[in-house]
Structure formats: structure tokens, C-alpha cells
Design a protein around this motif. Sequence first.
Motif: not given
Length: 333
Positions: A229, A227, A204, A188, A184, A206, A210-211
Motif C-alpha cells: 500500500e 498487497i 498488487i 486491480a 487499486n 495500490t 487498498a480498496d
Amino acid sequence: MTRREALKQGGIVALAMALPISITSFKKYNDMNTTKNFEVIIIGGSYSGLSAAMALGRSLRNVLIIDSGLPCNRQTPHSHNFITQDGATPHEISQKAKSQVLKYDTVNFIEDKAVKAKKTGNTFHVLTASGKEFEAKKLIFATGIKDIMPSIKGLQDCWGISVVHCPYCHGYEIKNKKTGIIANGELAFHLAPMVKNLTNSLTILTSGKADFSPEQISKLKKNNIEIIEKEILEIEHLNGHIKNVVFDDNSKEPFEATYAALPFKQHSDIPELLGCELNEQGYIQVDMMHKTTVEGVFACGDNCTRLRSVANAVASGNMVGAIINMELSNEQF
């Protein structure tokens, strides 16, 4: 009796020299089991430690390597991005390295675990788990780091096989596959461009909210990077080869490979207990010459750098060996 003399005379000693490294290591221990004083003690006998030992052995320095036999890449099937050794197994590389390093008569190797070290004046005292104590003028930590595995079922079984940490070490072998990045935020986003260069199917994971900054989100979308999450519960795999990622809502997503940016800790706590400072990332603080913040103590390999590769470990060990030999030579001159 030197190795060359032993080989000329033949018999059991010569036979032991021709057998696998465990026998050779046993002989080396017998050679030095009454010796406690060395010029250099190297804690950690993997790539950086062995590389340092070779440089010192070729300089006629009396060296002891103490190694517990648990390298962090022991699950990795093949090592890459190391010229002349590309595709060899980590075990093959280390065994060949040991056999070459132990040909130097002043280099000694024992399989044991260093558990404590202290400095008295200009002398270092190292205690091992088996109760042996050794002394040296210089001390090298080639102890590596230990990955902290998240509580995701199956991840550890896949670590180094299909869940990997480095696109340079593993990326070519998993190119063009459906790939995930388990990380994350900045970690990431740091990996994303390099992995995207190797595959057009990238997601991705996370494992939570997500950050990313708005600018990072925009770039990820521009490059068609999805993404997810949802929290990861499990990595389904076959003999370490990932098949599916299972999420906390019981949904699954198939993957062929993933990268994971895992937290870590120092493999040994001896450097810090001895007074060696760690940097903000948790690595042993060293200068350009790989000197730690404790005079006479050096560090090389994965424990002091983010450049986590066999090639870099070998290079840093070679430098440390040369620097220590120069210091000892100047002290004796």
C-alpha cells in the motif's frame, strides 16, 4: 494519371512509389491538394483508420485520411496477439498497412492534425492545423485514446516496454517473471486472475490504502498475491526495462514487469465538440454498427471500446468501412 500508368512510365513518380511511405504520402497529398470534397474523411490513420480506408477504397469510395503521426503504442517494441503479424513492431504493421491501403486510387492520406469539425446540413467540414479545410458526407473518428501518466518518475519511459496494460498483448512475453499490478480496487482485481495465470510471483501495488472488499482480500490471499500500500515514487529502469519500484519510505522492491491500469482521455476533443456523447467510462458512445450519437459520424478502434488491441482496431475499422459503404450505396441507389 493512375498509379499503374505512372509505374509503366517510370521516372520520378515510379521511384517515389517504390520509396518509403513518407514519400508515398507526399505524392498522395500532391494528387489531391486541389481536392476538398470527399465521400468519407477518416480522422486518425493508425490501424482502425487504415482498415476502414481499405474497405472503402475497395468499394471505390473517395476517402481522405488525416493523421498526425503519433500513435499511442509508438514505444511498444513488438505487437502480439494479432494473427499473421505476431511479433512485428507496431511501426512495421502500420507502414505495411499504409503501403497497401494507398494502392487504392480513391484513398488519400495527409500527415496533418484535424483541429475542428462542424456539420452543415448533411456535410461535414474538417479544418486542419495547417489551415486546410475538407468536406465529406461521412466522418470516421479513429483517433484512439491518450493515457494519463501518473507523476511517478520513470513510468512513462517504461510504458509499453516493461510497464504494460494488457495480458493478452504482452502477457506471454513476461510470463513467469516477478510481476506487479499498479492499480487499486476493481481495476486491480479484474487484472489479478489473468496475470496470476501467467506468473506465480504477483504483487498488487495500490500506491495508497487498498480498496478491496473482504471477499476480494480473501481471494487475493488465497492466491498468494501480496498487497503493498506504500506510495510509489519512482520506477528504476534500464532503457525502459524495469528494475525496482521505489516507495515513499525510500524502500525498494525488485520487479521484472508490471501492469498498470491508467486513466485516459480521448486523444481528440473534436468528437465531443461535434456533439458525440461519451459513455460513463469516457469512451465515445457507439451502437452495434459503430454509429455515434451524431448522424453520419462513426467511431472505431480504442476510442470507443475497452478492447484495446491492434486486432480489435482492425476488425472495428473494417466493419465501419463496410457499414458506411452500404449507407452511401443505398443513398445513391
